[in-house]
Design a protein around this motif. Structure first.
Motif, PDB file in Angstrom:
ATOM      1  N   PHE A 271      67.108  49.951  36.389  1.00 24.75           N
ATOM      2  CA  PHE A 271      67.693  51.117  35.730  1.00 24.75           C
ATOM      3  C   PHE A 271      66.733  52.303  35.698  1.00 24.75           C
ATOM      4  O   PHE A 271      65.510  52.138  35.705  1.00 24.75           O
ATOM      5  CB  PHE A 271      68.121  50.763  34.300  1.00 24.75           C
ATOM      6  N   GLU A 272      67.310  53.495  35.630  1.00 21.26           N
ATOM      7  CA  GLU A 272      66.553  54.734  35.492  1.00 21.26           C
ATOM      8  C   GLU A 272      67.235  55.601  34.419  1.00 21.26           C
ATOM      9  O   GLU A 272      68.255  55.187  33.850  1.00 21.26           O
ATOM     10  CB  GLU A 272      66.514  55.475  36.834  1.00 21.26           C
ATOM     11  N   GLN A 273      66.641  56.766  34.153  1.00 24.30           N
ATOM     12  CA  GLN A 273      67.187  57.657  33.107  1.00 24.30           C
ATOM     13  C   GLN A 273      67.483  56.861  31.828  1.00 24.30           C
ATOM     14  O   GLN A 273      68.564  56.936  31.258  1.00 24.30           O
ATOM     15  CB  GLN A 273      68.466  58.347  33.595  1.00 24.30           C
ATOM     16  N   VAL A 274      66.499  56.086  31.414  1.00 25.98           N
ATOM     17  CA  VAL A 274      66.656  55.191  30.268  1.00 25.98           C
ATOM     18  C   VAL A 274      66.332  55.944  28.977  1.00 25.98           C
ATOM     19  O   VAL A 274      65.277  56.563  28.859  1.00 25.98           O
ATOM     20  CB  VAL A 274      65.737  53.957  30.403  1.00 25.98           C
ATOM     21  N   HIS A 275      67.263  55.877  28.022  1.00 26.77           N
ATOM     22  CA  HIS A 275      67.067  56.548  26.737  1.00 26.77           C
ATOM     23  C   HIS A 275      67.495  55.635  25.594  1.00 26.77           C
ATOM     24  O   HIS A 275      68.400  54.812  25.761  1.00 26.77           O
ATOM     25  CB  HIS A 275      67.881  57.843  26.660  1.00 26.77           C
ATOM     26  N   VAL A 276      66.866  55.806  24.448  1.00 27.92           N
ATOM     27  CA  VAL A 276      67.285  55.126  23.224  1.00 27.92           C
ATOM     28  C   VAL A 276      67.860  56.179  22.292  1.00 27.92           C
ATOM     29  O   VAL A 276      67.212  57.186  22.006  1.00 27.92           O
ATOM     30  CB  VAL A 276      66.093  54.398  22.556  1.00 27.92           C
ATOM     31  N   ARG A 277      69.099  55.956  21.846  1.00 27.43           N
ATOM     32  CA  ARG A 277      69.782  56.920  20.971  1.00 27.43           C
ATOM     33  C   ARG A 277      69.814  56.409  19.527  1.00 27.43           C
ATOM     34  O   ARG A 277      69.800  55.203  19.283  1.00 27.43           O
ATOM     35  CB  ARG A 277      71.221  57.137  21.441  1.00 27.43           C
ATOM     36  N   ASN A 278      69.929  57.362  18.602  1.00 27.96           N
ATOM     37  CA  ASN A 278      69.935  57.022  17.174  1.00 27.96           C
ATOM     38  C   ASN A 278      71.345  56.840  16.630  1.00 27.96           C
ATOM     39  O   ASN A 278      72.318  57.384  17.172  1.00 27.96           O
ATOM     40  CB  ASN A 278      69.230  58.107  16.363  1.00 27.96           C
ATOM     41  N   ASP A 279      71.447  56.107  15.512  1.00 26.91           N
ATOM     42  CA  ASP A 279      72.733  55.925  14.841  1.00 26.91           C
ATOM     43  C   ASP A 279      72.924  57.001  13.770  1.00 26.91           C
ATOM     44  O   ASP A 279      72.176  57.984  13.707  1.00 26.91           O
ATOM     45  CB  ASP A 279      72.847  54.505  14.258  1.00 26.91           C
ATOM     46  N   TYR A 280      73.942  56.816  12.923  1.00 31.80           N
ATOM     47  CA  TYR A 280      74.260  57.813  11.908  1.00 31.80           C
ATOM     48  C   TYR A 280      73.127  58.007  10.895  1.00 31.80           C
ATOM     49  O   TYR A 280      73.036  59.043  10.249  1.00 31.80           O
ATOM     50  CB  TYR A 280      75.529  57.404  11.146  1.00 31.80           C
ATOM     51  N   THR A 281      72.265  57.002  10.754  1.00 33.68           N
ATOM     52  CA  THR A 281      71.159  57.096   9.799  1.00 33.68           C
ATOM     53  C   THR A 281      69.847  57.461  10.494  1.00 33.68           C
ATOM     54  O   THR A 281      68.771  57.308   9.930  1.00 33.68           O
ATOM     55  CB  THR A 281      70.976  55.763   9.026  1.00 33.68           C
TER      56      THR A 281
END
Length: 294
Positions: A271-281
């Protein structure tokens, strides 16, 4: 119903340690009265009488006081635009998973995919896949679930969804199998536009404190198979890499402690363009990655 009756029910739930006793009592009352939560709020505000099944209400309050999940008691739960049936043996969909679905739908829209092919690994109630198939015109979804008890709920929700949208009946397929096994949906390898998943990821060293989760959500849907909970998510990453076409999207929910490790694992496994996104908190909650072209 009198204010005294409501007060006693609220007190019972509060004493049992329920976090939101007032809300839960009103929701149970709405269920026993066969009306909506808004109708209960209005009646209480206006001092109007609420006709309800007292025996059913008392029984539901007693179950909630034993910390049985509210969703199991009423038998259904909202998820995005769906009302899903849930009960013993199936994981209750959470609000943060709606963000995972939105991430996938936004990507499909941005890329102008008219007939996206989507796989929902670890389908559970069907919340993710059924949301996509009803919100994305022309989409075709394959859901994978290993637990027969959970799959019974998936089938119920497929049936309920298709009653509302009969034209979509052939657009969702349920596969009973191991989402981490290379033979599951092997015929689709390299052809899928998006793999989206909320796999078991709770660290086995971090047993949930809430009885509703610890004692009722199925272990198979909760725990990630290792002390840090990443064993199953890592296997899911590998399976997703096999299913996806080049430049296809992978979206996976995970524990707030796992983002960096899973991002690195995805980068090392196709995989590439790997990101970790946040939740509502604002906590790191899900991984987004694109299948490498090479």
């Amino acid at each position: 119903m009198t204010d005294e009756t409501i007060g006693k029910a609220v007190a019972a739930l509060r004493e049992a340690g329920v976090d939101t006793p007032e809300h839960d009592v009103k929701l149970l009352l709405a269920e026993a009265a066969g009306c909506g939560l808004g109708d209960v709020d209005k009646a209480m505000l206006m001092g109007e009488r609420i006709d309800y099944d007292a025996a059913r209400f008392d029984a539901m309050v007693a179950r909630r006081a034993k910390r049985e999940p509210l969703q199991y008691i009423v038998g259904h739960t909202p998820f995005r635009y769906l009302d899903l049936e849930v009960g013993s043996g199936v994981f209750i969909p959470r609000q943060e998973t709606e963000l995972v679905v939105q991430e996938g739908i936004d990507w499909i829209t941005r890329n102008g995919l008219y007939n996206p092919r989507v796989v929902d690994l670890c389908a559970g109630s069907g919340a993710i896949g059924l949301s996509i198939v009803t919100e994305v015109p022309g989409s075709h979804v394959w859901g994978v679930e290993i637990n027969q008890q959970a799959a019974a709920w998936t089938r119920r929700n497929i049936a309920g969804t298709m009653r509302r949208w009969p034209a979509l009946a052939s657009n969702y397929e349920l596969e009973i199998g191991d989402a981490t096994n290379a033979t599951t949906l092997a015929k689709l390898d390299g052809t899928i536009d998006m793999v989206i998943t909320n796999p078991p990821y709770v660290p086995q060293s971090d047993i949930p404190e809430q009885p509703e989760v610890r004692d009722h959500d199925p272990d198979l849907a909760l725990y990630g198979g290792s002390a840090d909970g990443t064993l199953i998510p890592e296997r899911i990453i590998r399976r997703a890499a096999g299913l996806l076409r080049a430049q296809g999207l992978f979206v996976m929910e995970h524990d707030i402690s796992q983002g960096d490790r899973l991002a690195a694992f995805a980068q090392a496994n196709g995989f590439e363009q790997v990101h970790v996104r946040n939740d509502y908190t604002n906590r790191p909650r899900y991984l987004v990655a694109v299948k490498s072209a090479i």
